[in-house]
Design an enzyme around this catalytic site. Sequence first.
Site, mmCIF file in Angstrom:
data_model
loop_
_atom_site.group_PDB
_atom_site.id
_atom_site.type_symbol
_atom_site.label_atom_id
_atom_site.label_comp_id
_atom_site.label_asym_id
_atom_site.label_seq_id
_atom_site.Cartn_x
_atom_site.Cartn_y
_atom_site.Cartn_z
ATOM 1 N N GLY A 10 -103.241 -76.442 27.813
ATOM 2 C CA GLY A 10 -101.835 -76.621 27.485
ATOM 3 C C GLY A 10 -101.551 -76.261 26.041
ATOM 4 N N TYR A 59 -97.090 -83.695 32.601
ATOM 5 C CA TYR A 59 -95.955 -82.936 33.127
ATOM 6 C C TYR A 59 -94.930 -82.929 32.003
ATOM 7 C CZ TYR A 59 -92.375 -81.162 36.246
ATOM 8 O OH TYR A 59 -91.408 -80.377 36.830
ATOM 9 N N TYR A 123 -88.337 -87.733 31.850
ATOM 10 C CA TYR A 123 -89.546 -87.348 31.114
ATOM 11 C C TYR A 123 -89.975 -88.464 30.174
ATOM 12 C CZ TYR A 123 -92.552 -85.079 27.700
ATOM 13 O OH TYR A 123 -93.597 -84.789 26.863
#
Length: 170
Positions: A10, A59, A123
């Site tokens: 990532g 995520y 989120y």
Amino acid sequence: MRILIIGSNGLLGSDLVEEWTGDHLIPATSRDADIRELEQVRQLVTREHPDWIILAAGYTDVDGSEQHQDLAFAVNRDGARNVSIVARELGAKLCYLSTDYVFDGAANRPYEPEDPIHPLNIYGASKAAGEKAVQEEAGHWLIARTSWLLELLAPVSLKKFCGPRIPSHN
């Protein structure tokens, strides 16, 4: 020291792998273990036997989290819980990489670690739930909250965040 970086492909995880020196780094991606699956996490951590686990996986699609709430919580809360459980079982310390989205942005000063959280979107709520899971399940833990991670060499990322004011390098 053996450092397992989960989420090593990532944005932040890849920078950690590239820049970290002086320790034995063990990069891991979702191909090595899906953090939503406790047994996969247990197998990975048992095999690598790290002193520290850096949980950089998550995520991170803020807008997508609104449409895919189940996925956001499965990765950011349940995945953090699974890694925390295994870290405690095997005696590894855990660093959970969270976000400033756990706050509402209403403070007129920099946030302190002990300030109350109040996420305004899915989120932020999913990452706050991940923080809670880490605090409840991991034996020795550290939570680091990040803000505005951008790839310096990727003008596409800058355009996504800043709009058309950023000229293209093409």
